[in-house]
Design a protein around this motif. Structure first.
Motif, PDB file in Angstrom:
ATOM      1  N   SER A 132       3.394  -5.148   3.031  1.00 37.24           N
ATOM      2  CA  SER A 132       2.114  -4.459   2.837  1.00 37.24           C
ATOM      3  C   SER A 132       2.317  -3.175   2.046  1.00 37.24           C
ATOM      4  O   SER A 132       1.536  -2.848   1.150  1.00 37.24           O
ATOM      5  N   ARG A 133       3.376  -2.447   2.365  1.00 36.01           N
ATOM      6  CA  ARG A 133       3.675  -1.198   1.648  1.00 36.01           C
ATOM      7  C   ARG A 133       3.987  -1.480   0.183  1.00 36.01           C
ATOM      8  O   ARG A 133       3.486  -0.785  -0.707  1.00 36.01           O
ATOM      9  N   LEU A 134       4.810  -2.501  -0.054  1.00 38.50           N
ATOM     10  CA  LEU A 134       5.147  -2.844  -1.439  1.00 38.50           C
ATOM     11  C   LEU A 134       3.914  -3.277  -2.222  1.00 38.50           C
ATOM     12  O   LEU A 134       3.716  -2.862  -3.368  1.00 38.50           O
ATOM     13  N   ASN A 135       3.067  -4.104  -1.618  1.00 36.02           N
ATOM     14  CA  ASN A 135       1.845  -4.536  -2.298  1.00 36.02           C
ATOM     15  C   ASN A 135       0.919  -3.359  -2.581  1.00 36.02           C
ATOM     16  O   ASN A 135       0.301  -3.294  -3.646  1.00 36.02           O
ATOM     17  N   ALA A 136       0.822  -2.435  -1.647  1.00 32.71           N
ATOM     18  CA  ALA A 136      -0.018  -1.260  -1.857  1.00 32.71           C
ATOM     19  C   ALA A 136       0.520  -0.406  -3.002  1.00 32.71           C
ATOM     20  O   ALA A 136      -0.248   0.059  -3.863  1.00 32.71           O
ATOM     21  N   GLY A 169      -0.686  -0.071 -10.623  1.00 34.19           N
ATOM     22  CA  GLY A 169      -1.563  -0.729 -11.594  1.00 34.19           C
ATOM     23  C   GLY A 169      -2.830   0.081 -11.849  1.00 34.19           C
ATOM     24  O   GLY A 169      -3.275   0.207 -12.998  1.00 34.19           O
ATOM     25  N   LEU A 170      -3.404   0.619 -10.790  1.00 30.95           N
ATOM     26  CA  LEU A 170      -4.594   1.463 -10.952  1.00 30.95           C
ATOM     27  C   LEU A 170      -4.288   2.713 -11.769  1.00 30.95           C
ATOM     28  O   LEU A 170      -5.093   3.128 -12.611  1.00 30.95           O
ATOM     29  N   MET A 171      -3.124   3.305 -11.526  1.00 31.15           N
ATOM     30  CA  MET A 171      -2.740   4.494 -12.291  1.00 31.15           C
ATOM     31  C   MET A 171      -2.560   4.155 -13.771  1.00 31.15           C
ATOM     32  O   MET A 171      -2.987   4.912 -14.638  1.00 31.15           O
ATOM     33  N   ARG A 172      -1.936   3.019 -14.066  1.00 31.94           N
ATOM     34  CA  ARG A 172      -1.768   2.608 -15.464  1.00 31.94           C
ATOM     35  C   ARG A 172      -3.122   2.387 -16.135  1.00 31.94           C
ATOM     36  O   ARG A 172      -3.321   2.778 -17.279  1.00 31.94           O
ATOM     37  N   GLU A 173      -4.059   1.762 -15.405  1.00 33.41           N
ATOM     38  CA  GLU A 173      -5.400   1.548 -15.957  1.00 33.41           C
ATOM     39  C   GLU A 173      -6.094   2.877 -16.227  1.00 33.41           C
ATOM     40  O   GLU A 173      -6.760   3.038 -17.254  1.00 33.41           O
ATOM     41  N   LYS A 174      -5.927   3.841 -15.322  1.00 26.00           N
ATOM     42  CA  LYS A 174      -6.544   5.158 -15.499  1.00 26.00           C
ATOM     43  C   LYS A 174      -5.940   5.865 -16.716  1.00 26.00           C
ATOM     44  O   LYS A 174      -6.668   6.481 -17.504  1.00 26.00           O
ATOM     45  N   SER A 216      11.817   1.713  -1.921  1.00 28.55           N
ATOM     46  CA  SER A 216      11.471   0.744  -0.876  1.00 28.55           C
ATOM     47  C   SER A 216      12.183  -0.584  -1.097  1.00 28.55           C
ATOM     48  O   SER A 216      12.639  -1.214  -0.142  1.00 28.55           O
ATOM     49  N   VAL A 217      12.282  -0.990  -2.343  1.00 22.98           N
ATOM     50  CA  VAL A 217      12.955  -2.255  -2.644  1.00 22.98           C
ATOM     51  C   VAL A 217      14.463  -2.119  -2.463  1.00 22.98           C
ATOM     52  O   VAL A 217      15.122  -3.050  -1.992  1.00 22.98           O
ATOM     53  N   SER A 218      15.016  -0.968  -2.774  1.00 17.96           N
ATOM     54  CA  SER A 218      16.472  -0.800  -2.739  1.00 17.96           C
ATOM     55  C   SER A 218      17.033  -0.921  -1.332  1.00 17.96           C
ATOM     56  O   SER A 218      18.186  -1.321  -1.166  1.00 17.96           O
ATOM     57  N   HIS A 219      16.245  -0.606  -0.316  1.00 17.35           N
ATOM     58  CA  HIS A 219      16.740  -0.728   1.050  1.00 17.35           C
ATOM     59  C   HIS A 219      16.925  -2.178   1.461  1.00 17.35           C
ATOM     60  O   HIS A 219      17.771  -2.487   2.285  1.00 17.35           O
TER      61      HIS A 219
END
Length: 132
Positions: free
Chosen positions: A28-32, A38-43, A86-89
């Protein structure tokens, strides 16, 4: 004997449920984080479109450029770093330092830029071109 086996089976089932709950939280954290990035890139792309339109009309576009370079890009960098952390752990087999180097993320989060400063901060960790 049967009671011992039942207690051990119950402990194993509780442990498996805990592991599943932890995995669900991580996913859930990774998806968020992915969605927020993605929202930041769109902005950022939206502001770049506005800047291009203002440039073509020879209007003042510095406010949009300041927002993109001082607020949005550093926030996107921090979100990407949090995602990589988060992914590295969980991904022990990946060379995370090579990924950080390729994305030019560095090892720590960048300092918050001083808005009062006349110099623009050097943010290099996005695939989106820099405005200004």
């Amino acid at each position: 004997m049967e009671v011992t086996v039942a207690v051990v089976a119950l402990c194993i089932a509780i442990w498996q449920l805990k592991l599943q709950r932890d995995e669900i939280r991580l996913n859930s954290r990774l998806n968020a984080l992915i969605h927020i990035a993605g929202l930041m890139r769109e902005k950022i792309e939206h502001h770049e479109t506005i800047i291009d339109n203002l440039k073509s009309r020879r209007s003042d576009w510095s406010g949009h450029a300041t927002r993109v370079n001082c607020e949005l890009r550093p926030l996107l960098v921090r979100i990407n770093q949090e995602l990589i952390d988060s992914v590295s752990h969980r991904a022990a087999g990946l060379d995370m330092q090579a990924i950080r180097d390729a994305l030019k993320l560095g090892g720590t989060a960048p300092a918050k830029p001083d808005v009062a400063s006349s110099a623009t901060p050097a943010i290099t960790a996005t695939s989106i071109r820099r405005v200004a």
